[in-house]
Design a protein around this motif. Structure first.
Motif, PDB file in Angstrom:
ATOM      1  N   UNK A 194     106.270 -20.699  -2.691  1.00 41.10           N
ATOM      2  CA  UNK A 194     105.261 -20.416  -1.666  1.00 41.10           C
ATOM      3  C   UNK A 194     103.860 -20.442  -2.258  1.00 41.10           C
ATOM      4  N   UNK A 195     103.690 -19.836  -3.427  1.00 43.38           N
ATOM      5  CA  UNK A 195     102.354 -19.777  -4.029  1.00 43.38           C
ATOM      6  C   UNK A 195     101.891 -21.143  -4.513  1.00 43.38           C
ATOM      7  N   UNK A 196     102.806 -21.934  -5.065  1.00 41.74           N
ATOM      8  CA  UNK A 196     102.421 -23.284  -5.478  1.00 41.74           C
ATOM      9  C   UNK A 196     102.082 -24.136  -4.269  1.00 41.74           C
ATOM     10  N   UNK A 197     102.866 -24.000  -3.213  1.00 42.46           N
ATOM     11  CA  UNK A 197     102.621 -24.794  -2.007  1.00 42.46           C
ATOM     12  C   UNK A 197     101.310 -24.380  -1.332  1.00 42.46           C
ATOM     13  N   UNK A 198     100.985 -23.083  -1.372  1.00 45.82           N
ATOM     14  CA  UNK A 198      99.753 -22.622  -0.730  1.00 45.82           C
ATOM     15  C   UNK A 198      98.538 -23.308  -1.340  1.00 45.82           C
ATOM     16  N   UNK A 199      98.499 -23.424  -2.663  1.00 45.76           N
ATOM     17  CA  UNK A 199      97.381 -24.120  -3.294  1.00 45.76           C
ATOM     18  C   UNK A 199      97.439 -25.607  -2.980  1.00 45.76           C
ATOM     19  N   UNK A 200      98.618 -26.198  -3.077  1.00 45.08           N
ATOM     20  CA  UNK A 200      98.735 -27.642  -2.890  1.00 45.08           C
ATOM     21  C   UNK A 200      98.388 -28.065  -1.468  1.00 45.08           C
ATOM     22  N   UNK A 201      98.603 -27.174  -0.507  1.00 47.12           N
ATOM     23  CA  UNK A 201      98.327 -27.513   0.895  1.00 47.12           C
ATOM     24  C   UNK A 201      97.007 -26.944   1.402  1.00 47.12           C
ATOM     25  N   UNK A 202      96.238 -26.335   0.501  1.00 50.47           N
ATOM     26  CA  UNK A 202      94.995 -25.672   0.917  1.00 50.47           C
ATOM     27  C   UNK A 202      93.878 -26.648   1.250  1.00 50.47           C
ATOM     28  N   UNK A 203      93.956 -27.840   0.699  1.00 51.34           N
ATOM     29  CA  UNK A 203      92.883 -28.810   0.904  1.00 51.34           C
ATOM     30  C   UNK A 203      91.773 -28.713  -0.123  1.00 51.34           C
ATOM     31  N   UNK A 204      91.766 -27.665  -0.958  1.00 49.08           N
ATOM     32  CA  UNK A 204      90.731 -27.557  -1.982  1.00 49.08           C
ATOM     33  C   UNK A 204      91.124 -28.427  -3.174  1.00 49.08           C
ATOM     34  N   UNK A 205      90.131 -29.029  -3.831  1.00 48.74           N
ATOM     35  CA  UNK A 205      90.463 -29.846  -5.003  1.00 48.74           C
ATOM     36  C   UNK A 205      90.940 -28.968  -6.156  1.00 48.74           C
ATOM     37  N   UNK A 206      91.989 -29.402  -6.812  1.00 49.36           N
ATOM     38  CA  UNK A 206      92.488 -28.651  -7.965  1.00 49.36           C
ATOM     39  C   UNK A 206      93.188 -29.624  -8.906  1.00 49.36           C
ATOM     40  N   UNK A 207      93.352 -29.204 -10.131  1.00 53.04           N
ATOM     41  CA  UNK A 207      94.142 -29.954 -11.106  1.00 53.04           C
ATOM     42  C   UNK A 207      94.527 -29.012 -12.234  1.00 53.04           C
ATOM     43  N   UNK A 208      95.586 -29.356 -12.954  1.00 49.89           N
ATOM     44  CA  UNK A 208      95.862 -28.661 -14.204  1.00 49.89           C
ATOM     45  C   UNK A 208      95.966 -29.706 -15.304  1.00 49.89           C
ATOM     46  N   UNK A 263      94.752 -25.571 -18.610  1.00 51.58           N
ATOM     47  CA  UNK A 263      93.909 -24.920 -17.614  1.00 51.58           C
ATOM     48  C   UNK A 263      94.278 -25.374 -16.211  1.00 51.58           C
ATOM     49  N   UNK A 264      94.120 -24.459 -15.274  1.00 49.97           N
ATOM     50  CA  UNK A 264      94.163 -24.780 -13.853  1.00 49.97           C
ATOM     51  C   UNK A 264      92.742 -24.703 -13.332  1.00 49.97           C
ATOM     52  N   UNK A 265      92.240 -25.822 -12.835  1.00 50.58           N
ATOM     53  CA  UNK A 265      90.904 -25.873 -12.234  1.00 50.58           C
ATOM     54  C   UNK A 265      91.032 -25.892 -10.718  1.00 50.58           C
ATOM     55  N   UNK A 266      90.219 -25.078 -10.064  1.00 54.70           N
ATOM     56  CA  UNK A 266      90.148 -25.061  -8.606  1.00 54.70           C
ATOM     57  C   UNK A 266      88.694 -25.238  -8.213  1.00 54.70           C
ATOM     58  N   UNK A 267      88.445 -26.220  -7.384  1.00 51.89           N
ATOM     59  CA  UNK A 267      87.067 -26.539  -6.961  1.00 51.89           C
ATOM     60  C   UNK A 267      86.153 -26.723  -8.165  1.00 51.89           C
ATOM     61  N   UNK A 268      86.674 -27.361  -9.206  1.00 52.57           N
ATOM     62  CA  UNK A 268      85.865 -27.681 -10.374  1.00 52.57           C
ATOM     63  C   UNK A 268      85.644 -26.544 -11.349  1.00 52.57           C
ATOM     64  N   UNK A 293      88.094 -14.347  -9.259  1.00 49.85           N
ATOM     65  CA  UNK A 293      87.446 -14.955  -8.097  1.00 49.85           C
ATOM     66  C   UNK A 293      88.398 -15.881  -7.347  1.00 49.85           C
ATOM     67  N   UNK A 294      89.465 -16.311  -8.021  1.00 48.54           N
ATOM     68  CA  UNK A 294      90.409 -17.240  -7.390  1.00 48.54           C
ATOM     69  C   UNK A 294      91.756 -16.585  -7.092  1.00 48.54           C
ATOM     70  N   UNK A 295      91.768 -15.265  -7.012  1.00 47.69           N
ATOM     71  CA  UNK A 295      93.033 -14.554  -6.787  1.00 47.69           C
ATOM     72  C   UNK A 295      93.736 -14.961  -5.497  1.00 47.69           C
ATOM     73  N   UNK A 296      92.991 -15.427  -4.531  1.00 45.48           N
ATOM     74  CA  UNK A 296      93.608 -15.837  -3.266  1.00 45.48           C
ATOM     75  C   UNK A 296      94.606 -16.967  -3.464  1.00 45.48           C
ATOM     76  N   UNK A 297      94.449 -17.716  -4.577  1.00 41.61           N
ATOM     77  CA  UNK A 297      95.354 -18.837  -4.859  1.00 41.61           C
ATOM     78  C   UNK A 297      96.409 -18.487  -5.906  1.00 41.61           C
ATOM     79  N   UNK A 298      96.472 -17.217  -6.329  1.00 44.30           N
ATOM     80  CA  UNK A 298      97.453 -16.776  -7.342  1.00 44.30           C
ATOM     81  C   UNK A 298      97.487 -17.720  -8.539  1.00 44.30           C
ATOM     82  N   UNK A 299      96.349 -17.925  -9.202  1.00 49.24           N
ATOM     83  CA  UNK A 299      96.299 -18.965 -10.244  1.00 49.24           C
ATOM     84  C   UNK A 299      97.238 -18.717 -11.408  1.00 49.24           C
ATOM     85  N   UNK A 300      97.479 -17.451 -11.764  1.00 49.52           N
ATOM     86  CA  UNK A 300      98.379 -17.173 -12.877  1.00 49.52           C
ATOM     87  C   UNK A 300      99.797 -17.621 -12.586  1.00 49.52           C
TER      88      UNK A 300
END
Length: 346
Positions: A194-208, A263-268, A293-300
């Protein structure tokens, strides 16, 4: 200096510095040793010694002991001398205590008993300041050195105490991401997905990604430490000496081909980072940092998911969280092993 004892085929020698001429032999021996972990590489321990463990041991003297048989290096006891808070002084393993998760002496399985027996006999005759204990931290609970140290202690005139120190959970990997997920608790499996899918489907740019550019390494390590420093306890841990240690460890690991700084980058922006070693077909997680600041995406959690997926796809045998019993490790399916302390008193 050299120490010859009747009845032992091994010839023991004390080194007061790190002779680079030993590196090739040491590494070759480590590759065949009964216990082989990243923290026993000469390059890692040389860097640890330069900062005295990131400042942990301000008063210390190197006591590196090697053993040879007919000229061949057959054993290394990477030790140092230091005063003890309770009085007297001890010989301890280089790497002790806080920042090197697994330690041991170095010898091939067939030589280990003879090496430990000879080491205990030779140590009192080496040209060292007075000491009253051999205090060895962070041996894995399945290390054959544990039983041998206990068994040989009495014959050599020592009393032995063995103590369990910390949990050190790890995951055996099946080599397939879906098989791994199927093997953990159903609730946790759904939560990871669920947490991986939430980031992947959020529409925000990300990469690891994994940092492997030598020209960018210092900056990437600084960024990693900035993530660590978002946690107050880790911020206090990051003294100047500790920062120097982490930079050296990253340079050594990159040169040795075992650095996995990701690293996991979210929105650069870097949202999470993991400093690991990719060695011996295992991924060893050394430290981590998150930006709240990115806790909403559960980055850890998301980053751990990507790391575990990568490790399975790359055919790694184990994912080692190393020391610490934080609950999230078990939620990802880790099982316990332990690190131990062996104290031999003269």
């Amino acid at each position: 200096m050299k120490n010859h004892r009747e009845g032992y085929a091994m010839n023991f020698e004390l080194h007061r510095d790190f002779p680079e001429s030993l590196d090739e032999e040491w590494t070759r021996l480590l590759n065949q040793a009964a216990v082989h972990v990243p923290f026993l590489h000469p390059g890692y321990l040389r860097g640890w010694w330069q900062t005295r463990g990131g400042g942990e041991w301000p008063e210390a003297q190197l006591a590196l002991v090697t053993a040879r048989r007919e000229g061949e290096l057959v054993g290394v006891a990477p030790l140092f001398w230091t005063p003890r808070a309770e009085g007297g002084a001890a010989l301890m393993l280089l790497g002790s205590v806080e920042i090197s998760d697994y330690l041991d002496v170095i010898a091939r399985p067939q030589d280990l008993a003879e090496f430990i027996r000879g080491l205990l006999a030779a140590l009192p005759g080496l040209d060292l300041p007075a000491w009253s204990a051999l205090d060895l931290y962070n041996l894995l609970d399945d290390s054959p050195s544990l039983a041998l140290l206990e068994a040989e202690a009495a014959a050599a005139g020592y009393s032995a105490q063995v103590e369990r120190l910390q949990h050190s959970p790890f995951i055996r990997l099946p080599g397939d991401w879906e098989t791994y997920l199927a093997g953990i608790d159903k609730k946790q499996r759904h939560e990871i997905r669920r947490k991986m899918r939430r980031l992947e489907e959020s529409g925000v740019p990300f990469r690891w990604y994994t940092a492997d550019d030598p020209d960018r390494l210092a900056a990437e390590v600084d960024d990693f430490m900035a993530l660590m420093a978002q946690d107050a306890e880790k911020a206090a841990f990051l003294t100047p000496a500790m920062r120097q240690h982490l930079h050296h460890t990253a340079r050594w690991a990159l040169g040795a081909g075992c650095l996995h700084l990701s690293f996991l980058e979210i929105e650069g922006h870097k949202a999470a980072g993991y400093f690991s070693f990719d060695d011996l077909n295992r991924l060893w997680v050394y430290n981590s940092g998150m930006d709240p600041a990115f806790n909403a995406y559960s980055p850890g959690w998301v980053m751990l998911g990507y790391l575990l997926q990568w490790a399975n796809e790359q055919g790694r045998d184990e994912f080692d969280f190393m020391r610490g019993d934080e609950s999230y490790k078990y939620k990802f399916g880790a099982v316990d092993r332990f690190v131990m302390r062996v104290r031999l008193e003269c």
